[in-house]
Design a protein around this motif. Structure first.
Motif, PDB file in Angstrom:
ATOM      1  N   ASP A  14       0.898  -0.929   0.074  1.00  0.00           N
ATOM      2  CA  ASP A  14       0.097   0.049   0.033  1.00  0.00           C
ATOM      3  C   ASP A  14       0.910   1.156   0.067  1.00  0.00           C
ATOM      4  OD1 ASP A  14       0.119   1.337   3.057  1.00  0.00           O
ATOM      5  OD2 ASP A  14       0.222  -0.833   3.135  1.00  0.00           O
ATOM      6  N   ASP A  15       0.448   2.327  -0.555  1.00  0.00           N
ATOM      7  CA  ASP A  15       0.872   3.435  -0.597  1.00  0.00           C
ATOM      8  C   ASP A  15       1.523   4.003   0.651  1.00  0.00           C
ATOM      9  OD1 ASP A  15       1.770   5.515  -2.265  1.00  0.00           O
ATOM     10  OD2 ASP A  15       0.150   7.133  -1.345  1.00  0.00           O
ATOM     11  N   LYS A  16       1.111   3.852   1.785  1.00  0.00           N
ATOM     12  CA  LYS A  16       1.459   4.348   3.070  1.00  0.00           C
ATOM     13  C   LYS A  16       2.891   3.608   3.591  1.00  0.00           C
ATOM     14  CE  LYS A  16       0.165   5.078   8.100  1.00  0.00           C
ATOM     15  NZ  LYS A  16       0.582   6.566   8.003  1.00  0.00           N
ATOM     16  N   THR A  17       2.825   2.182   3.420  1.00  0.00           N
ATOM     17  CA  THR A  17       3.760   1.510   3.798  1.00  0.00           C
ATOM     18  C   THR A  17       4.950   1.643   2.879  1.00  0.00           C
ATOM     19  OG1 THR A  17       2.313  -0.254   4.473  1.00  0.00           O
ATOM     20  CG2 THR A  17       4.614  -0.952   4.044  1.00  0.00           C
ATOM     21  N   MET A  18       4.734   1.815   1.542  1.00  0.00           N
ATOM     22  CA  MET A  18       5.747   2.159   0.530  1.00  0.00           C
ATOM     23  C   MET A  18       6.565   3.371   0.904  1.00  0.00           C
ATOM     24  SD  MET A  18       7.253   1.434  -2.280  1.00  0.00           S
ATOM     25  CE  MET A  18       6.261   0.502  -3.415  1.00  0.00           C
ATOM     26  N   HIS A  19       5.792   4.476   1.311  1.00  0.00           N
ATOM     27  CA  HIS A  19       6.472   5.604   1.722  1.00  0.00           C
ATOM     28  C   HIS A  19       7.219   5.706   2.906  1.00  0.00           C
ATOM     29  CE1 HIS A  19       4.329   7.480  -1.516  1.00  0.00           C
ATOM     30  NE2 HIS A  19       5.286   8.314  -1.581  1.00  0.00           N
ATOM     31  N   VAL A  55      15.044   7.174  -0.766  1.00  0.00           N
ATOM     32  CA  VAL A  55      15.246   8.915  -0.637  1.00  0.00           C
ATOM     33  C   VAL A  55      16.586   9.186  -0.099  1.00  0.00           C
ATOM     34  CG1 VAL A  55      14.321  10.860   0.654  1.00  0.00           C
ATOM     35  CG2 VAL A  55      12.680   9.018  -0.058  1.00  0.00           C
ATOM     36  N   ASP A  56      16.979   8.404   0.716  1.00  0.00           N
ATOM     37  CA  ASP A  56      18.568   8.791   1.187  1.00  0.00           C
ATOM     38  C   ASP A  56      19.610   8.802  -0.051  1.00  0.00           C
ATOM     39  OD1 ASP A  56      17.589   9.662   3.693  1.00  0.00           O
ATOM     40  OD2 ASP A  56      17.814   7.626   4.541  1.00  0.00           O
ATOM     41  N   SER A  57      19.319   7.749  -0.740  1.00  0.00           N
ATOM     42  CA  SER A  57      20.224   7.198  -1.852  1.00  0.00           C
ATOM     43  C   SER A  57      20.052   8.645  -2.679  1.00  0.00           C
ATOM     44  CB  SER A  57      19.884   6.104  -2.403  1.00  0.00           C
ATOM     45  OG  SER A  57      19.914   5.083  -1.509  1.00  0.00           O
ATOM     46  N   VAL A  58      18.883   8.993  -3.155  1.00  0.00           N
ATOM     47  CA  VAL A  58      18.713  10.065  -4.122  1.00  0.00           C
ATOM     48  C   VAL A  58      19.433  11.487  -3.511  1.00  0.00           C
ATOM     49  CG1 VAL A  58      17.171  11.414  -5.255  1.00  0.00           C
ATOM     50  CG2 VAL A  58      16.925   9.164  -5.229  1.00  0.00           C
ATOM     51  N   ARG A  59      19.487  11.639  -2.314  1.00  0.00           N
ATOM     52  CA  ARG A  59      19.889  12.721  -1.487  1.00  0.00           C
ATOM     53  C   ARG A  59      21.427  12.794  -1.586  1.00  0.00           C
ATOM     54  NH1 ARG A  59      17.486  16.405   1.027  1.00  0.00           N
ATOM     55  NH2 ARG A  59      19.077  16.515   2.941  1.00  0.00           N
ATOM     56  N   LEU A  95       9.450  13.112  11.693  1.00  0.00           N
ATOM     57  CA  LEU A  95       8.119  13.444  12.438  1.00  0.00           C
ATOM     58  C   LEU A  95       6.847  13.154  11.854  1.00  0.00           C
ATOM     59  CD1 LEU A  95       9.503  16.246  14.613  1.00  0.00           C
ATOM     60  CD2 LEU A  95       9.617  13.892  15.449  1.00  0.00           C
ATOM     61  N   SER A  96       6.942  12.763  10.744  1.00  0.00           N
ATOM     62  CA  SER A  96       5.763  12.905   9.980  1.00  0.00           C
ATOM     63  C   SER A  96       5.294  11.473   9.477  1.00  0.00           C
ATOM     64  CB  SER A  96       6.087  13.614   8.346  1.00  0.00           C
ATOM     65  OG  SER A  96       6.535  15.147   8.644  1.00  0.00           O
ATOM     66  N   ASN A  97       3.967  11.389   8.980  1.00  0.00           N
ATOM     67  CA  ASN A  97       3.377  10.480   8.588  1.00  0.00           C
ATOM     68  C   ASN A  97       3.036  10.581   7.000  1.00  0.00           C
ATOM     69  OD1 ASN A  97       2.425  10.215  11.569  1.00  0.00           O
ATOM     70  ND2 ASN A  97       2.829   7.871  10.812  1.00  0.00           N
ATOM     71  N   TRP A  98       3.271   9.547   6.057  1.00  0.00           N
ATOM     72  CA  TRP A  98       2.546   9.769   4.819  1.00  0.00           C
ATOM     73  C   TRP A  98       1.326   9.733   4.959  1.00  0.00           C
ATOM     74  CZ3 TRP A  98       4.113  11.376   0.399  1.00  0.00           C
ATOM     75  CH2 TRP A  98       3.454  11.366  -0.748  1.00  0.00           C
ATOM     76  N   ASP A  99       0.549  10.865   4.181  1.00  0.00           N
ATOM     77  CA  ASP A  99      -0.870  11.052   4.140  1.00  0.00           C
ATOM     78  C   ASP A  99      -1.290  10.701   2.608  1.00  0.00           C
ATOM     79  OD1 ASP A  99      -3.696  12.082   5.071  1.00  0.00           O
ATOM     80  OD2 ASP A  99      -3.290  13.397   3.479  1.00  0.00           O
ATOM     81  N   VAL A 100      -2.086   9.408   2.469  1.00  0.00           N
ATOM     82  CA  VAL A 100      -2.437   9.095   1.179  1.00  0.00           C
ATOM     83  C   VAL A 100      -3.275   9.925   0.488  1.00  0.00           C
ATOM     84  CG1 VAL A 100      -3.222   6.895  -0.021  1.00  0.00           C
ATOM     85  CG2 VAL A 100      -1.907   6.610   1.983  1.00  0.00           C
ATOM     86  N   ALA A 101      -4.121  10.572   1.196  1.00  0.00           N
ATOM     87  CA  ALA A 101      -5.342  11.571   0.566  1.00  0.00           C
ATOM     88  C   ALA A 101      -4.796  12.603   0.024  1.00  0.00           C
ATOM     89  CB  ALA A 101      -6.365  12.012   1.721  1.00  0.00           C
TER      90      ALA A 101
END
Length: 862
Positions: free
Chosen positions: A221-226, A234-238, A824-830
């Motif tokens: 699912d999208d939340k787990t993916m992120h 993300v860290d690799s791209v950074r 400190l964030s969560n991914w918000d699917v909406a």
């Protein structure tokens, strides 16, 4: 429009499976084009200048491998002879140069994670990069964040770092920086959801007797993916990684290299990845489809390894000429490849490959698969330098002391040292006697598969312990070894007279194309191999000072023996590479105070980790369905949420000294308000004209190599050149909506040019703690910071920061770290963005996931 090669198989990068209500990956088009923002600006400018002067065929040659075993490297693109550029060399592995000679065998990624030392991760990256560079390699195929570690018994977890995304992300980033600072392009892999070896390729599974026609689908699912699997990428791209390898598996029933959602939306759109996407070897599934879905390079180029056919090469030329693929998409592929090339300075340090992946003979066929052009292949260039030093350091600093009831350190005063177990000794076939390390003979220093390297030598524990006793003992110490795990009577005899019995046991795993004792890459179980439990039982029944040393790719089940009172110490040494024995004795004899921490959890039972590896085809003969229903609750997060007590928790490791934590301080920092990204991209740049078919005919005067994959046409008749029985089908029935649209596109809310929206990486909170060494010897401690995000469905705690610090006896230091908005964030699917929820956040500091003596509520931040 006319479709190119084999397009009847369907293009929409999202495999439609709604007839069975299977997971679905929504299409996302067009493929974002590189922008050259930030640190990529100069490399992008040079790449645009270079690509603007290329012909259509030359651009295609950059994107397509020459074919399996056609050149020196495991994968090699065509070159541009007109400009003096030979093909680009891609070479395994994440721990050294595979299929080479006079190179080092580095510790596995899991050992790097066990050091919790960012500096060592970087130093290993530099050393590996130097060796690849000096052998003529352009792209090192590593490091690894897929598998991440959903399954503790997954075959290739040791190639990566840890099931925790933060620990993996930091080690990925430092490794990438090191490799690329040495002048070689790093390749972050395997993108994404590649969590098991079973069913990863339909053909491989069929070879094992499974009746399936498609590879496994990782349904995420999208939340787990992120929040979990995308995090280390993300860290690799950074970190500026130049390339990313798409994986064998499907994601929500769309192949990894055909998946427009993961490649176009997540990687290139949201994370702003500026480098190129290459296929895993055999993971390329369609010509036009994969190009439009965001893949930029086909490796090793052929449809099936060793075949004379390619989805790209000539067929990519045809697809651009007949306008099925817009030229801007091909231009973008070439620009991305060349931007990565310039970014790491390949134009300054490049040398042609001076080795062959296919033979260790000095002379052989340049085009090995077709036995053409007999030349000198292996120049036997020694690239090892002084890298043994960093290998030994990582080996000792990754050693985890799991139990110590006075057994360690050894003193050189022991009257008789018994060394017991096959894992202490040499492989009777030689250190490199099993191809790609595809056996478990002798001591284990790396797993098996393409993620390996040839050893220049392998110092075994038996050799190192004997040398230690002879060189530094009192001249009166005896040392005896029994390395046949079936010789239990002989072990009992030696152990019964020993001052200390050092028992060596292991478990192995690797890549799915090799089957070791019924383990098809993934481990069949989590027990020790080769009678290991009986070896331990024999030793403990005869010696009350037994020390168990384990070489494993991850956790094994130790519940039946770890608390035996005759076991005075337990050591996990992982997969430490060529200096294995020396690294170990440095710790056993106290020259190095152990500071490693376990980068995974040691559970009492396999079921404590959650779902088992999928080993039964559950979708008829179609793609097996692996539903990631646990979400982001893997490893310690699963144990915490289920309130299950582990034997040794994530982040745990003992020392020869003791540390105390005190004086926690939390300070809010000033930061800008977070804003979603808005606006549009620029128009897709078109850097040339495709020309006519006649401009791209096979040049005269070239000696064609059999089965070699060329970009040129054999005929001005595109259908004849494509040799595709499906050529002529109407593209409008297969080209996804928007896939060829080069007009400005809307930016995603969480997107940014280097890993996402820049606001995500702003520091919001500073945390400080005091750490005191209360013991009598200097040692290393690993302060670990965890955060409770406070939501009902969130993990109890998640790792967010760590470091490794050296503290003298009786000394104290102040450790300071920060928390970013992403932390400190969560991914918000909406909203398709990161959001800091209103739930109360809390910070914890200590030296393992369950030893966290300091805690504090965090201020409300946005």
């Amino acid at each position: 429009m006319k479709l190119g090669w084999l397009e009847a198989t369907v293009l929409t990068a999202a495999t439609v499976a709604n007839a069975k209500d299977l997971a679905y990956s929504p299409p996302y088009y067009p493929s974002p084009w590189a922008t050259g923002e930030g640190e990529w600006a100069e490399a992008y400018r040079r790449a645009v200048d270079f690509v603007s002067n290329l012909t259509l065929a030359e651009k295609v040659n950059l994107t397509t491998g020459a074919g399996w075993e056609q050149e020196h490297c495991v994968g090699e693109t065509g070159g541009i002879p007109r400009l003096g550029m030979w093909g680009m060399c891609m070479q395994d592995s994440p721990l050294g140069i595979r299929d080479s000679d006079y190179n080092s065998g580095f510790p596995a990624g899991v050992n790097v994670a066990a050091t919790w030392d960012k500096r060592l991760a970087y130093q290993r990256g530099v050393a590996m990069g130097e060796e690849h560079r000096d052998k003529g390699v352009d792209v090192q195929l590593g490091p690894v964040a897929g598998p991440l570690g959903k399954y503790p018994d997954s075959g290739r977890v040791w190639e990566g770092f840890s099931p925790d995304p933060v620990l993996t992300g930091v080690m990925m980033a430092e490794t990438i920086k090191g490799i690329q600072d040495a002048g070689v392009i790093a390749c972050a892999k395997h993108f994404i959801g590649n969590e098991q070896e079973h069913f990863r390729q339909a053909g491989e599974a069929q070879g094992y007797g499974y009746n399936i026609t498609e590879s496994v689908s990782s349904n995420i699912d999208d939340k787990t993916m992120h929040e979990l699997y995308l995090w280390p990428f993300v860290d690799s791209v950074r970190a500026g990684v130049g390339s990313v390898m798409c994986s064998y598996n499907q994601i929500n029933n769309s192949y990894g290299c055909s998946n427009s959602y993961t490649l176009n939306k997540l990687l290139k759109g949201e994370l702003g990845f500026q480098g190129f996407v290459m296929s895993d070897w055999g993971a390329h599934h369609s010509g036009v489809g994969d190009a439009l879905a965001g893949m930029d390079m086909s490796m090793p180029g052929d449809v099936v390894l060793g075949s004379p056919y390619s989805f790209w090469g000539t067929n990519l030329t045809v697809s651009v000429l007949n306008s099925t693929i817009p030229e801007w998409r091909l231009d973008d592929m070439a620009v991305r490849i060349m931007a990565a090339y310039y970014k790491v300075g390949r134009d300054r340090v490049r040398t042609p490959p001076n080795f062959s992946s296919w033979t260790r003979d000095e002379y052989g066929f340049e085009h090995y698969i077709v036995s053409e052009n007999y030349v000198k292949l292996n120049q036997r260039v020694n690239v090892q330098r002084d890298h043994a030093n960093v290998i030994r350091k990582i080996g000792s600093d990754s050693t985890v002391l799991l139990k110590n009831n006075g057994g360690l350190p050894l003193t050189h005063q022991e009257r008789l040292v018994a060394v017991l177990g096959e894992d202490a000794g040499s492989n009777a076939y030689g250190a490199n006697g099993c191809s790609d390390r595809g056996c478990d003979n002798g001591t284990l220093a790396m797993g098996w598969g393409s993620g390996t390297a040839n050893f220049p030598y392998l110092i075994t524990p038996e050799q190192a312990i004997q040398n230690e006793v002879l060189n530094y003992g009192n001249g009166q110490t005896n040392v005896f070894a029994v390395t046949d795990n079936g010789a239990l009577d002989q072990m009992a005899s030696v152990a019964s007279t020993a001052s200390v019995a050092l028992v060596f046991v292991n478990a192995d795993s690797g890549e799915g194309y090799i089957n070791v004792d019924g383990n098809m890459g993934d481990r069949k179980n989590m027990t020790l191999w080769k009678n290991g439990e009986e070896v331990i039982k024999t030793a403990t029944a005869n010696c009350n000072n037994t020390i168990v040393i384990m070489h494993t790719p991850g956790s094994v089940l130790v519940g039946d023996w770890y608390d035996n009172e005759n076991i005075t110490a337990i050591v996990w040494a992982g997969l430490p590479g060529q200096e294995s024995g020396r690294s170990l004795v440095d710790v056993l004899y106290g020259r190095i105070n152990p500071g490693g921490k376990t980068p995974f959890t040691w559970g009492k039972e396999r079921k404590d980790y959650g779902a088992a590896i999928l080993t039964v085809a559950n979708n008829g003969n179609g793609a097996p369905q692996d539903d990631f229903t646990e979400g982001n609750l893997i490893d310690y997060r699963r144990f915490d949420k289920d309130d299950v007590e582990p034997i040794f928790e994530f982040g745990f490791g003992l020392s020869y000294t003791k540390f105390e934590f005190s004086d926690l301080k939390v300070k809010e920092l000033s930061a800008d308000k977070y804003s979603a990204t808005t606006g549009k991209t620029k128009h897709a740049p078109v850097l040339g004209k495709a020309g006519k078919a006649s401009d791209n005919l096979f040049p005269s005067g070239i000696n064609r190599v059999r089965q070699y994959l060329y970009p040129w046409l054999n005929s001005t008749n595109l259908k004849d050149s494509a040799a595709d029985p499906h050529y002529g089908m109407d593209a409008k029935d297969y080209i996804p909506d928007g896939a060829t649209d080069g007009t400005p596109q809307e930016l995603l809310p969480a997107s940014g040019p280097s890993g996402g929206n820049a606001g995500l990486f702003e520091d919001l909170i500073q945390v400080t703690a005091t750490i005191t060494n209360t013991g009598s010897v200097a040692g290393d401690e690993v302060p670990q910071l965890y955060v409770s995000l406070g939501g009902e469905d969130d993990p109890v705690r998640v790792l967010r920061a760590f470091d490794r610090v050296t503290i003298g006896a009786g000394q104290e230091i102040q450790w300071t770290t920060t928390l970013t908005r992403r932390d400190l964030s969560n991914w918000d699917v909406a909203s398709q963005n990161w959001v800091i929820s209103s739930a109360q956040k809390k910070v914890y500091v200590g030296n393992s996931s369950r030893k966290l003596p300091l805690s504090a509520d965090l201020p409300s931040v946005q």
